[in-house]
Design a protein around this motif. Structure first.
Motif, mmCIF file in Angstrom:
data_model
loop_
_atom_site.group_PDB
_atom_site.id
_atom_site.type_symbol
_atom_site.label_atom_id
_atom_site.label_comp_id
_atom_site.label_asym_id
_atom_site.label_seq_id
_atom_site.Cartn_x
_atom_site.Cartn_y
_atom_site.Cartn_z
ATOM 1 N N UNK A 1 10.168 -1.545 -11.906
ATOM 2 C CA UNK A 1 10.736 -2.477 -12.882
ATOM 3 C C UNK A 1 11.589 -3.530 -12.189
ATOM 4 N N UNK A 2 12.323 -3.133 -11.146
ATOM 5 C CA UNK A 2 13.183 -4.073 -10.444
ATOM 6 C C UNK A 2 12.397 -5.036 -9.558
ATOM 7 N N UNK A 3 11.205 -4.615 -9.122
ATOM 8 C CA UNK A 3 10.415 -5.442 -8.195
ATOM 9 C C UNK A 3 8.986 -5.557 -8.731
ATOM 10 N N UNK A 4 8.759 -6.440 -9.686
ATOM 11 C CA UNK A 4 7.431 -6.538 -10.316
ATOM 12 C C UNK A 4 6.332 -7.020 -9.388
ATOM 13 N N UNK A 5 6.676 -7.578 -8.214
ATOM 14 C CA UNK A 5 5.648 -8.041 -7.285
ATOM 15 C C UNK A 5 5.168 -6.934 -6.348
ATOM 16 N N UNK A 6 5.686 -5.720 -6.520
ATOM 17 C CA UNK A 6 5.281 -4.581 -5.688
ATOM 18 C C UNK A 6 4.315 -3.696 -6.468
ATOM 19 N N UNK A 7 3.302 -3.185 -5.782
ATOM 20 C CA UNK A 7 2.408 -2.156 -6.324
ATOM 21 C C UNK A 7 2.464 -0.948 -5.399
ATOM 22 N N UNK A 8 2.365 0.236 -5.972
ATOM 23 C CA UNK A 8 2.425 1.474 -5.191
ATOM 24 C C UNK A 8 1.155 2.281 -5.421
ATOM 25 N N UNK A 9 0.511 2.660 -4.339
ATOM 26 C CA UNK A 9 -0.633 3.576 -4.366
ATOM 27 C C UNK A 9 -0.105 4.934 -3.938
ATOM 28 N N UNK A 10 0.094 5.834 -4.904
ATOM 29 C CA UNK A 10 0.687 7.142 -4.639
ATOM 30 C C UNK A 10 -0.428 8.145 -4.363
ATOM 31 N N UNK A 11 -0.434 8.677 -3.161
ATOM 32 C CA UNK A 11 -1.481 9.611 -2.740
ATOM 33 C C UNK A 11 -0.915 11.032 -2.759
ATOM 34 N N UNK A 12 -1.411 11.840 -3.659
ATOM 35 C CA UNK A 12 -0.895 13.192 -3.858
ATOM 36 C C UNK A 12 -1.689 14.165 -2.993
ATOM 37 N N UNK A 13 -0.997 14.840 -2.099
ATOM 38 C CA UNK A 13 -1.668 15.772 -1.207
ATOM 39 C C UNK A 13 -0.614 16.665 -0.569
ATOM 40 N N UNK A 14 -0.903 17.956 -0.482
ATOM 41 C CA UNK A 14 0.052 18.874 0.141
ATOM 42 C C UNK A 14 -0.068 18.894 1.658
ATOM 43 N N UNK A 15 -1.141 18.316 2.201
ATOM 44 C CA UNK A 15 -1.308 18.327 3.660
ATOM 45 C C UNK A 15 -0.454 17.227 4.292
ATOM 46 N N UNK A 16 -0.186 17.376 5.571
ATOM 47 C CA UNK A 16 0.537 16.358 6.320
ATOM 48 C C UNK A 16 -0.433 15.253 6.721
ATOM 49 N N UNK A 17 -0.160 14.021 6.308
ATOM 50 C CA UNK A 17 -1.050 12.914 6.604
ATOM 51 C C UNK A 17 -0.708 12.305 7.960
ATOM 52 N N UNK A 18 -1.677 11.587 8.565
ATOM 53 C CA UNK A 18 -1.448 10.769 9.746
ATOM 54 C C UNK A 18 -1.226 9.344 9.251
ATOM 55 N N UNK A 19 -0.032 8.814 9.480
ATOM 56 C CA UNK A 19 0.322 7.529 8.901
ATOM 57 C C UNK A 19 -0.652 6.427 9.303
ATOM 58 N N UNK A 20 -0.959 6.324 10.587
ATOM 59 C CA UNK A 20 -1.826 5.244 11.049
ATOM 60 C C UNK A 20 -3.268 5.480 10.635
ATOM 61 N N UNK A 21 -3.788 6.672 10.921
ATOM 62 C CA UNK A 21 -5.196 6.947 10.636
ATOM 63 C C UNK A 21 -5.498 6.899 9.145
#
Length: 309
Positions: free
Chosen positions: A116-136
Motif C-alpha cells: 500500500x505504501x509503495x504502489x510501484x512495487x510488485x512482489x512474487x512470493x515463492x512458498x517453499x520449505x526448502x532452502x533456495x539458491x538466490x542466484x540460481x
C-alpha cells in the motif's frame, strides 16, 4: 542470471586477483561469486581463467571476455535513468522466498502495508520449505528462521521466533501431560523430517540447559502439516508461537512445560549483496525488520508466585 552483475564479478575477479578478493569488494558471498564465474564460463563456452594455488591468469577466451565485459559495464554506466521528479524510487518486481507458515502468519500483514505504501512495487512470493539458491533461482530475498547461517551468506536479522511445546487436549487425556522435559522421550512427538531423529533442547528458569531425543508416529517436512497433526491429537509438537497463538488462546492446543524454553531462533533476510541493493529491496528489508520486531508474538512468561504476607 543477471549478465551485468556477472560481468562485474568477472572484472573484479581479474582486477583483484582472486574470487575471494572479488567477493569482499562486491560484498557478496564467495559461493555467489563462484556461481557467477561458472555461469560466465558456461556462456562463453570456454575456460576464462588459468588457476593455480599461487596465481591466476586469463586464457585467450578470458581476454576476449574481459574486453567485452568492460564494454558492457561502460554502456550500463552511461544509461541515464530519468524518472519523474515526483516518482517513487521504490519500484520494480521483488522475488521473495519463504516458508508457508511464516508467510501466512507473519509476513502478509507487513507485506500488505508495504505494498500500500509503495504502489510501484510488485512482489512474487515463492512458498517453499526448502532452502533456495538466490542466484540460481533468481530470488531477491529469502526469509529463513535459523541460528545456523552460512558465514558466506549476506544476511540481515529481521526479528526473533520463539517456540512452545504443545498438544491437543485429546492427546493429553489419552497419554498424560509431561511435567519434565525428559518425559517427552516417552511420548509421540511430531518431528521435522529433514532432521531425522530430533533432539529438542531447552533452558530452564535458571538458565540451565537440557535436551531430549524425541520421536513419534509421524514426521513431515512441512510445519503446517505437523501443526494440523497436533490439532488432530496425533502427538506433541514444537511450534513457533506465531503459528499457534490463536490455538493456544482458544484452547484447541495446550502449552506444555512452560518453565522450560526452547531456543529463540532468528528470522533472517538473505540476499546477494548489500552494495548493489535496489531501493525496493532496501525498503522491504526495513519494513520487515520494523514489522516483525513490533508484531511478532512472544511466548507468555510464567508469573512468579505472589509473596505471602
Amino acid at each position: 542470471m543477471d549478465r551485468i552483475t556477472a560481468a562485474q564479478v568477472f572484472v573484479q575477479v581479474v582486477e583483484r586477483g582472486s574470487m575471494a578478493a572479488a567477493a569482499d569488494a562486491l560484498d557478496m558471498s564467495r559461493a555467489t561469486v563462484t556461481r557467477y564465474m561458472a555461469q560466465m564460463e558456461a556462456w562463453s563456452g570456454a575456460r576464462l581463467l588459468h588457476r593455480t594455488t599461487r596465481r591466476q591468469s586469463l586464457t585467450p577466451a578470458g581476454e576476449h571476455a574481459l574486453a567485452r565485459c568492460r564494454q558492457l559495464l561502460e554502456i550500463a554506466d552511461d544509461v541515464a535513468l530519468s524518472p519523474a521528479d515526483d516518482a517513487d524510487p521504490v519500484r520494480g518486481l521483488l522475488r521473495v522466498a519463504c516458508a508457508q507458515s511464516l508467510a501466512q502468519a507473519v509476513l502478509m500483514p507487513v507485506l500488505a502495508g508495504f505494498l500500500r505504501a509503495h504502489p510501484a512495487v510488485a512482489i512474487d512470493l515463492r512458498i517453499d520449505s526448502r532452502a533456495v539458491h538466490l542466484v540460481e533461482d533468481g530470488v531477491d530475498l529469502a526469509i529463513r528462521i535459523t541460528n545456523d547461517l552460512d558465514p558466506n551468506i549476506v544476511a540481515r536479522r529481521l526479528g526473533a521466533c520463539e517456540s512452545v511445546v504443545c498438544a491437543s487436549p485429546a492427546y493429553l487425556a489419552a497419554h498424560g501431560t509431561p511435567q519434565q522435559v525428559q518425559e517427552l522421550a516417552h511420548h509421540h512427538c511430531l518431528a521435522y523430517s529433514y532432521f531425522g531423529r530430533s533432539l529438542w533442547t531447552f533452558t530452564d528458569g535458571q538458565g540451565r540447559p537440557d535436551s531430549v531425543p524425541v520421536a513419534g508416529k509421524l514426521s513431515a517436512n512441512e510445519s503446517q502439516v505437523l501443526l494440523e497433526a497436533t490439532r488432530q491429537g496425533i502427538g506433541i509438537s514444537l511450534q513457533p508461537v506465531y503459528a499457534v497463538a490463536a490455538d493456544l488462546a482458544s484452547g484447541v492446543l495446550q502449552r506444555l512445560l512452560p518453565d522450560w524454553r526452547p531456543p529463540v531462533l532468528g528470522i533472517h533476510g538473505l540476499y546477494v549483496t548489500r552494495r548493489q541493493m535496489s531501493p525496493a529491496l532496501r525498503a522491504l528489508l526495513d519494513a520487515l525488520a520494523a514489522g516483525l520486531q513490533a508484531t511478532a508474538p512472544r511466548a507468555p512468561r510464567r508469573q512468579a508466585p505472589a509473596a505471602r504476607s
